[in-house]
Design an enzyme around this catalytic site. Structure first.
Site, PDB file in Angstrom:
ATOM      1  N   VAL A   1      78.839  32.955  66.832  1.00  0.00           N
ATOM      2  CA  VAL A   1      79.333  33.049  65.970  1.00  0.00           C
ATOM      3  C   VAL A   1      80.553  33.316  65.282  1.00  0.00           C
ATOM      4  O   VAL A   1      81.418  33.799  64.865  1.00  0.00           O
ATOM      5  CB  VAL A   1      78.091  33.494  64.721  1.00  0.00           C
ATOM      6  CG1 VAL A   1      79.187  33.845  63.218  1.00  0.00           C
ATOM      7  CG2 VAL A   1      77.480  32.882  63.811  1.00  0.00           C
TER       8      VAL A   1
ATOM      9  N   LYS B   1      70.408  35.934  60.185  1.00  0.00           N
ATOM     10  CA  LYS B   1      69.394  35.425  58.173  1.00  0.00           C
ATOM     11  C   LYS B   1      67.956  36.658  58.765  1.00  0.00           C
ATOM     12  O   LYS B   1      67.457  37.213  57.932  1.00  0.00           O
ATOM     13  CB  LYS B   1      68.908  33.917  58.808  1.00  0.00           C
ATOM     14  CG  LYS B   1      68.079  33.735  59.935  1.00  0.00           C
ATOM     15  CD  LYS B   1      69.072  33.782  60.953  1.00  0.00           C
ATOM     16  CE  LYS B   1      70.059  32.811  61.101  1.00  0.00           C
ATOM     17  NZ  LYS B   1      70.803  31.909  61.938  1.00  0.00           N
TER      18      LYS B   1
ATOM     19  N   GLU C   1      76.600  33.424  52.800  1.00  0.00           N
ATOM     20  CA  GLU C   1      76.293  32.146  52.711  1.00  0.00           C
ATOM     21  C   GLU C   1      76.165  31.481  54.351  1.00  0.00           C
ATOM     22  O   GLU C   1      75.401  30.508  53.935  1.00  0.00           O
ATOM     23  CB  GLU C   1      77.571  31.577  52.497  1.00  0.00           C
ATOM     24  CG  GLU C   1      77.526  29.649  52.228  1.00  0.00           C
ATOM     25  CD  GLU C   1      76.378  29.575  50.904  1.00  0.00           C
ATOM     26  OE1 GLU C   1      75.820  28.895  51.730  1.00  0.00           O
ATOM     27  OE2 GLU C   1      77.403  29.466  49.841  1.00  0.00           O
TER      28      GLU C   1
ATOM     29  N   GLY D   1      73.562  26.730  57.950  1.00  0.00           N
ATOM     30  CA  GLY D   1      74.674  26.956  58.567  1.00  0.00           C
ATOM     31  C   GLY D   1      76.141  26.948  57.323  1.00  0.00           C
ATOM     32  O   GLY D   1      76.903  27.264  56.549  1.00  0.00           O
TER      33      GLY D   1
ATOM     34  N   ILE E   1      76.592  24.560  54.911  1.00  0.00           N
ATOM     35  CA  ILE E   1      76.541  23.292  53.481  1.00  0.00           C
ATOM     36  C   ILE E   1      76.466  24.844  53.069  1.00  0.00           C
ATOM     37  O   ILE E   1      76.154  25.627  52.797  1.00  0.00           O
ATOM     38  CB  ILE E   1      74.823  23.397  53.975  1.00  0.00           C
ATOM     39  CG1 ILE E   1      74.941  22.099  54.345  1.00  0.00           C
ATOM     40  CG2 ILE E   1      75.218  22.825  51.739  1.00  0.00           C
ATOM     41  CD1 ILE E   1      73.461  21.838  54.478  1.00  0.00           C
TER      42      ILE E   1
ATOM     43  N   GLY F   1      75.101  23.614  73.630  1.00  0.00           N
ATOM     44  CA  GLY F   1      75.448  24.391  72.029  1.00  0.00           C
ATOM     45  C   GLY F   1      74.706  24.177  71.482  1.00  0.00           C
ATOM     46  O   GLY F   1      75.030  25.463  70.233  1.00  0.00           O
TER      47      GLY F   1
ATOM     48  N   ASP G   1      63.094  31.104  62.382  1.00  0.00           N
ATOM     49  CA  ASP G   1      65.032  30.834  61.757  1.00  0.00           C
ATOM     50  C   ASP G   1      64.455  29.780  60.600  1.00  0.00           C
ATOM     51  O   ASP G   1      65.107  31.048  59.815  1.00  0.00           O
ATOM     52  CB  ASP G   1      65.917  30.254  62.475  1.00  0.00           C
ATOM     53  CG  ASP G   1      67.248  30.043  62.167  1.00  0.00           C
ATOM     54  OD1 ASP G   1      67.955  30.216  62.519  1.00  0.00           O
ATOM     55  OD2 ASP G   1      67.020  28.969  61.385  1.00  0.00           O
TER      56      ASP G   1
ATOM     57  N   LYS H   1      65.887  32.608  56.479  1.00  0.00           N
ATOM     58  CA  LYS H   1      66.119  31.983  55.454  1.00  0.00           C
ATOM     59  C   LYS H   1      65.697  31.514  54.062  1.00  0.00           C
ATOM     60  O   LYS H   1      66.250  31.592  53.307  1.00  0.00           O
ATOM     61  CB  LYS H   1      66.556  29.908  55.805  1.00  0.00           C
ATOM     62  CG  LYS H   1      67.233  30.194  57.270  1.00  0.00           C
ATOM     63  CD  LYS H   1      68.578  28.727  58.207  1.00  0.00           C
ATOM     64  CE  LYS H   1      69.127  29.272  59.518  1.00  0.00           C
ATOM     65  NZ  LYS H   1      69.320  28.118  59.636  1.00  0.00           N
TER      66      LYS H   1
ATOM     67  N   GLY I   1      76.039  25.465  65.367  1.00  0.00           N
ATOM     68  CA  GLY I   1      77.371  25.226  66.229  1.00  0.00           C
ATOM     69  C   GLY I   1      78.257  26.304  65.759  1.00  0.00           C
ATOM     70  O   GLY I   1      78.145  26.173  64.464  1.00  0.00           O
TER      71      GLY I   1
END
Length: 427
Positions: free
Chosen positions: A16, A105, A129, A134, A136, A187, A201, A205, A302
């Site tokens: 990231v 997160k 965000e 991701g 969106i 990846g 995960d 979220k 990604g």
């Protein structure tokens, strides 16, 4: 004399952090148009200062927070991998009144309430965000577009890694292990993918999303999330034969001001909004009181999809266009049939031949059975309390798959009546 540039610090230079850095470099002209000033990255903070980093000469690589702060950043992107690493940095920055944009997160799920309070006390912002879906723009959509709606229910595919693995298992008939290895090669999955494939995960979220929408953490239907390790290619074929698919779904539901949550593999019919959300994409199906059904879909894993959401937050806060969170008021509603964890639901069970007979012997009402000559596995749809199914699983000698059906009762009965007429299902 006013500064001619905005300075952005970055903490963490993994997938990231590196994605954010290169996005800022590659979109420099567009960002200057949006901000009215250049956006520079004078420093990135990393754990290992000896490791080679793909940064330009204008960016220092530092290992101490004080060296990052020496550059007087206007905002800082926190891109560390977990709560333990990110928490002390974010806490200190917010106490200094410095805005933080994060995609962490786990940090927000475990420490979000505390950090939001600190941000409020010190006139800082905490933007997140990228931590939920991701690429969106989910939180921004809820904040800007659905303010007047009461959010009644959310079902989302929130982990791109798990969705990619299930898609490959279904389309290629491959095993979980092989599909996960492919995701790692591309990846889409970490070297240690447990948080993704075991459901943590998506659980993190869901907690963030519940606080964002309802102003409170949810009550979880089970102590731990359910991942996808036990989903088999045979189960995916059975689901497709029934005109649906198995998806890894995070659910939030408002029932008489009681917010319940679950993360688990579910069965969706072909007309469900999440049915066509494939590969590495995320999809979030929102039921609003005025808007009705809303589907948001986009890449969920990604480097650059996540970086995109981070950079959008940076632009919004530097432009002063970031609104404070306005949480939706909880709605008083009558419970829907089959809506609670302690009420009967339609559930697809998969197992070896004879499963339907064992279910009938144990007093379960079988709605439909999916089986073809030559198959060694069958699917059975029952209407039952989840606790009763859990009890049945414990005493049953063989492994079974359990997939709640995301549809109301009338739709389930109508669907299986149609399947019966085509001899694709029996009763």
């Amino acid at each position: 004399m006013s500064r001619t540039e905005y300075k952005l610090g970055i903490i963490g230079f993994g997938t990231v952090g590196e994605g954010v850095y290169h996005s800022v470099q590659e979109r420099a002209e567009r960002l200057e148009e949006l901000l009215g000033k250049r956006l520079t990255v004078p420093a990135v903070l990393v754990k290992d200062g000896e490791k080679s980093r793909s940064t330009g000469p204008e960016t220092k690589v530092v290992t101490l927070l004080k060296d990052l702060l020496a550059e007087k950043p206007d905002a800082v992107v926190e891109a560390t991998p977990d709560a333990e690493t990110g928490y002390p940095y974010v806490r200190e920055l917010l106490k200094m009144g410095i805005t933080v944009v994060t995609a962490n997160k786990e940090l927000l799920a475990k420490k979000g309430e505390e950090l939001e309070e600190i941000a409020g006390e010190h006139q800082a912002e905490l933007l997140c965000e990228a931590a939920v879906a991701g690429g969106i723009p989910l939180l921004n959509t809820l904040r800007h577009t659905l303010k007047t709606n009461e959010i009644l229910q959310v079902n989302g595919i929130l982990n791109g890694t798990s969705n990619y693995v299930l898609t490959r298992m279904r389309t290629e008939g491959t095993t979980f292990g092989k599909a996960l290895e492919e995701a790692q090669e591309k990846g889409y999955a970490e070297a240690v993918p447990d948080k993704d494939v075991d459901g943590w995960d998506a659980s993190y979220k869901s907690t963030i999303l519940s606080r964002w929408i309802f102003g409170q953490e949810p009550e979880w239907e089970s102590a731990e999330p359910e991942g996808i390790r036990t989903v088999t290619a045979e189960d995916l074929s059975l689901a497709e034969h029934a005109g649906g698919r198995v998806k890894h779904v995070a659910s939030l539901k408002n029932e008489q001001n009681r917010i319940t949550a679950a993360v688990r593999p579910c069965f969706v019919f072909g007309d469900h909004p999440l049915y066509a959300v494939e590969d590495v994409n995320n999809g979030v199906h929102i039921e609003g009181s005025l808007a009705g059904d809303v589907l948001l879909q986009g890449p969920g894993a990604g480097k650059y999809p996540t970086a995109s959401a981070v950079v959008e937050d940076v632009v919004n806060v530097l432009n002063g266009r970031h609104e404070k969170l306005v949480q939706n008021r909880l709605v008083n509603r009558e419970k829907d049939e089959g809506g609670g964890a302690d009420e009967e639901q339609f559930i697809l069970l998969t197992g070896s031949e004879g499963l339907s007979r064992h279910l009938s012997v144990n007093g379960f009402s079988v709605t439909g059975k999916l089986h073809e000559p030559g198959w060694n596995r069958e699917g059975v749809v029952v209407k039952a309390k989840p606790a009763d199914i859990t009890g049945f699983k414990k005493q049953y000698r063989e492994a079974i798959g359990i997939y709640p059906v995301l549809a109301d009762g009338k739709q389930v009965l109508h669907y299986f009546e149609q399947r019966k007429q085509t001899r694709a299902a029996s009763f």
